[in-house]
Design a protein around this motif. Structure first.
Motif, PDB file in Angstrom:
ATOM      1  N   CYS B  13       7.890  -1.481   5.975  1.00  0.00           N
ATOM      2  CA  CYS B  13       6.476  -1.814   5.795  1.00  0.00           C
ATOM      3  C   CYS B  13       5.981  -1.162   4.506  1.00  0.00           C
ATOM      4  O   CYS B  13       6.047   0.060   4.364  1.00  0.00           O
ATOM      5  CB  CYS B  13       5.687  -1.319   7.013  1.00  0.00           C
ATOM      6  SG  CYS B  13       3.927  -1.514   6.850  1.00  0.00           S
ATOM      7  N   GLU B  15       2.896  -0.473   2.034  1.00  0.00           N
ATOM      8  CA  GLU B  15       1.425  -0.472   2.100  1.00  0.00           C
ATOM      9  C   GLU B  15       0.911   0.765   1.364  1.00  0.00           C
ATOM     10  O   GLU B  15       1.363   1.877   1.622  1.00  0.00           O
ATOM     11  CB  GLU B  15       1.031  -0.438   3.596  1.00  0.00           C
ATOM     12  CG  GLU B  15      -0.393  -0.052   3.880  1.00  0.00           C
ATOM     13  CD  GLU B  15      -1.397  -1.072   3.423  1.00  0.00           C
ATOM     14  OE1 GLU B  15      -1.354  -2.213   3.873  1.00  0.00           O
ATOM     15  OE2 GLU B  15      -2.232  -0.717   2.564  1.00  0.00           O
ATOM     16  N   ARG B  21      -1.023   2.818   6.700  1.00  0.00           N
ATOM     17  CA  ARG B  21       0.377   3.168   6.995  1.00  0.00           C
ATOM     18  C   ARG B  21       0.470   3.885   8.333  1.00  0.00           C
ATOM     19  O   ARG B  21       1.338   3.596   9.139  1.00  0.00           O
ATOM     20  CB  ARG B  21       0.953   4.074   5.891  1.00  0.00           C
ATOM     21  CG  ARG B  21       1.478   3.338   4.681  1.00  0.00           C
ATOM     22  CD  ARG B  21       2.563   4.149   3.972  1.00  0.00           C
ATOM     23  NE  ARG B  21       2.108   5.463   3.539  1.00  0.00           N
ATOM     24  CZ  ARG B  21       1.372   5.697   2.444  1.00  0.00           C
ATOM     25  NH1 ARG B  21       0.999   4.679   1.677  1.00  0.00           N
ATOM     26  NH2 ARG B  21       1.011   6.922   2.130  1.00  0.00           N
ATOM     27  N   ASP B  60       2.170  -5.536   1.801  1.00  0.00           N
ATOM     28  CA  ASP B  60       0.756  -5.653   1.455  1.00  0.00           C
ATOM     29  C   ASP B  60       0.680  -6.422   0.124  1.00  0.00           C
ATOM     30  O   ASP B  60       1.534  -6.245  -0.736  1.00  0.00           O
ATOM     31  CB  ASP B  60       0.167  -4.241   1.291  1.00  0.00           C
ATOM     32  CG  ASP B  60      -1.321  -4.280   0.992  1.00  0.00           C
ATOM     33  OD1 ASP B  60      -1.985  -5.240   1.417  1.00  0.00           O
ATOM     34  OD2 ASP B  60      -1.799  -3.354   0.325  1.00  0.00           O
ATOM     35  N   LYS B 112      -5.472  -9.570   7.298  1.00  0.00           N
ATOM     36  CA  LYS B 112      -6.047  -8.268   7.601  1.00  0.00           C
ATOM     37  C   LYS B 112      -7.527  -8.475   7.873  1.00  0.00           C
ATOM     38  O   LYS B 112      -8.147  -9.293   7.210  1.00  0.00           O
ATOM     39  CB  LYS B 112      -5.891  -7.346   6.395  1.00  0.00           C
ATOM     40  CG  LYS B 112      -4.538  -6.711   6.268  1.00  0.00           C
ATOM     41  CD  LYS B 112      -4.587  -5.824   5.048  1.00  0.00           C
ATOM     42  CE  LYS B 112      -3.382  -4.948   4.889  1.00  0.00           C
ATOM     43  NZ  LYS B 112      -3.563  -4.065   3.719  1.00  0.00           N
TER      44      LYS B 112
END
Lengths: 558, 137
Positions: B13, B15, B21, B60, B112
């Motif tokens: 991931c 971000e 996070r 992201d 988001k």
């Protein structure tokens, strides 16, 4: 990590986030003040924009969806300026006109940060009979507050059958106000026992900020005129007594939820050749949640209309080289735009001349100069009315579902799209079993309640992208994009099972339940929507002859 | 594909926001049951992929330095990551943008804000659809 640990971590992360959000909003309000003093630099502008963007994308994750939404609106209002800045390298002074609204908007953000944001329901309650947030965009959450544990349980279970999710609110909480403030961010309706009604209703009223008061439904032990009057006086928006009539309760909730959804929005097409003024209207309207498109070249007006599908048009009367009045008449050439409200913007204040202009195809006048507040209020009001009217024309009055002709149109549209793009889609024809008996035995009013109950269940259980229409008396059509027949069958079967569990009351004592039959056809198998509907109907007929209460799939003959 | 079957899936991931996070770690690891590796930037992501060998990458879109699309391109340069599914996360969902991201090779875009309690399921649903079924469970 146990569920409780996860919740505890969530709470900790959220409170940390609230702290940071407050600092960021403080920063933003300083920037907004600078802006009003004309001292905001380009770099500061784009930093403020990024902060808003981050808030818009993150606040909801930390349980503050309203903060996120408000930040998004403000972000959008800065966007054109930031883009212009990026293109030219200089900040222009066009920010000035939005500054009062912007500053007010930023200050409003403070009120949306709370230390203990709404508790997220735990995952066990979350999945109610296959209903789930992610595939069905319309999950409705209901707050339940009642002194009796039995009643609470029956509410939670009864409403779950309609696809609603209940969150219980405890009265013993030392901080009722706080609990209500938090929960009202995630829920749409409050169902409250009579003993709690006055406290809850007055709390909801006192917390009414920005017109988002949570509607309260009263659940009383018995029914009488005096009791109803008392509930209405306390501020309830609906009254129910025991034994609970769930279909009627579900229907009330559905209506309140859809009203809440409408209130906020509108789509406005602006035809105005003074680009500064047009841009100003746009910013003002956008910061109130209205979607706006500007027509920059009137030669593309019809295309803009078709693409944007506005609720209303704001039309400047005196355009450079063209007349707004003539354009309005030209819009009316197309039958589909005959009912579109067109509002003239004009400095004409002689009523006689206004009337002459209106006879040429517009509906109303807004006289320039228009204050920001007046513009927003009159546009929102007109959008709301326009939507109500078009809903009336396009939607079945009993169920709120699409009418026959419109759902058919949607079948054609989806068929074209899935064949073109090569994905699978289905159409289902759904019909109530022995519905005539229901009407004959219990009366038409009762039959209507059954029909509404099925409509509400379909709305709750299907995805937002699915299309639902009332095709005839007790017959419904559902279009399921992106589903093969197997998936469509299991979805409709699941809905059929839930529906058969609903209890309807014919009169005080006697209850009954109703089953449904359905036929499914794969849209991809057909080149014409009518033939696909015919096939689904054949499958339905097959199901009816095979004993009803189930789903059949149309098989294409070899 | 139920979420259980995805348990232990190696998810990378990327971000830049530390708060996101932290909540993503909770959402993906503790709630979702994935094996999560968090990175604060595209550059950091590139430095860990050899060791971590992700089976799914969440990116992201808007990050300082290398943004999401750039990171995706850089990841695709690794032979072992050429067919690894990538999902973008973004706060601004314009239809054009979604198309653009899909054209870059992402399998989907998650808007988001996300709900930390259901992010795992949401990803499960996306992987499902990606492998040929739909969003109904």
């Amino acid at each position: 990590m146990s569920v409780n640990d996860v919740q505890a971590s969530l709470v900790a992360l959220r409170s940390k986030f609230s702290g940071r959000a407050r600092e960021e909003i403080l920063f933003l309000s300083r920037q907004a003040e600078k802006m009003s003093e004309g001292k905001l630099t380009g770099a500061e502008l784009s930093e403020a924009y990024h902060v808003l963007h981050r808030l818009a994308g993150s606040a909801g994750t930390f349980g503050l969806p309203d903060l996120g939404e408000a930040a998004r609106v403000l972000e959008k209002s800065l966007k054109p300026h930031v883009e212009r800045l990026a293109a030219t390298g200089v900040a222009d002074d066009a920010i000035a006109p939005v500054e009062p609204l912007f500053l007010r908007g930023i200050e409003g953000l403070f009120g949306l940060v709370t230390d203990q944001p709404a508790s997220v329901p735990d995952s066990q309650n979350k999945t109610v009979e296959g209903v789930d947030d992610d595939s069905h965009g319309t999950q409705v959450r209901i707050l339940v507050c009642h002194q009796s544990a039995d009643v609470r349980l029956s509410l939670v279970q009864g409403l779950a059958r309609y696809g609603f999710q209940c969150l219980e609110v405890s009265l013993t909480s030392p901080d009722l106000a706080g609990v209500i403030a938090e929960s009202s961010r995630v829920a749409s309706v409050f169902v409250v026992g009579e003993q709690q009604l006055e406290g809850v209703a007055s709390e909801c009223r006192s917390q009414n900020v920005g017109g988002r008061q949570l509607p309260v439904l009263c659940l009383a032990g018995h029914d009488s005129f005096e009791k109803r009057y008392w509930a209405a006086e306390a501020g309830a928006e609906g009254f129910f007594s025991e034994p609970l009539d769930f279909p009627r309760l579900a229907d009330s909730i559905e209506r309140l939820v859809s009203e809440r959804r409408y209130r906020l929005s509108g789509r406005v097409l602006i035809v105005e050749d003074d680009s500064d003024l047009a841009e100003h209207y746009r910013l003002v309207l956008e910061s109130s949640g209205v979607e706006v498109r500007l027509v920059s070249d009137t030669r593309h007006l019809m295309q803009d209309l078709a693409e944007f599908q506005p609720d209303i048009v704001l039309m400047d009367v005196n355009l450079a080289g063209r007349s707004g009045i003539t354009l309005a008449r030209l819009i009316r050439f197309e039958p589909r735009w005959l009912s579109l409200p067109i509002i003239y913007l004009s400095s004409e204040d002689d009523p006689e001349s206004q009337l002459v202009a209106m006879s040429e195809g517009a509906d109303e006048f807004l006289s320039k100069p228009i204050t920001d507040d007046y513009l927003v209020r009159s546009v929102l009001h007109r959008c709301h009315r326009a939507r109500q009217l078009s809903e009336l024309m396009n939607r079945d009055s009993l169920t709120g579902l699409l009418k026959h002709a419109l759902v058919k149109q949607q079948v054609h549209k989806e068929l074209a799209s899935c064949r073109r793009l090569g994905y699978r889609s289905c159409v289902a024809m759904v019909d109530l079993d022995h519905f005539k008996q229901v009407n004959d035995t219990w009366g038409h009013g009762c039959g209507d309640r059954v029909i509404k109950a099925l409509a509400n269940l379909l709305k709750n259980r299907l995805r937002e992208t699915d299309v639902i229409g009332r095709y005839g008396g007790e017959e419904f059509v559902v279009v399921l994009p992106g589903c093969d027949v197997g998936q469509a069958q299991s979805v409709i079967e699941g809905i059929g099972r839930s529906f058969s569990e609903l209890l309807f009351f014919g009169n005080d004592e006697d209850s009954f339940s109703v089953t449904l039959s359905a036929g499914i056809a794969a849209l991809n198998d057909f080149s014409d929507g009518d033939v696909a509907l015919e096939a689904a109907d054949q499958a339905l007929y097959q199901r009816k002859s095979a004993g009803r209460n189930g789903v059949s799939v149309y098989t294409v003959p070899e | 594909m139920s979420i259980d079957k995805l348990s232990g899936l190696r998810v990378l991931c990327v971000e830049d926001d530390p708060d996101i996070r932290a909540i993503a770690e909770l959402a993906l690891g503790d709630v979702g049951g994935f094996d999560v590796k968090l990175c604060a930037s595209g550059a950091e992501a590139l430095s860990v992929v050899d060791d971590f060998q992700p089976e799914l990458v969440l990116l992201d879109v808007m990050m300082p330095g290398m943004d999401g699309p750039e990171t995706l391109r850089a990841l695709r340069a690794y032979e072992s990551l050429q067919s690894t599914p990538v999902i973008f996360m973004t706060a601004r969902l314009q239809p054009d943008e979604i198309k653009e991201y899909l054209a870059l090779g992402a399998i989907d875009v998650i808007p988001k804000p996300f709900d930390p309690m259901t992010l795992g399921e949401q990803i499960g649903g996306i992987l499902d659809r990606h492998s040929g079924t739909t969003g109904y469970r």
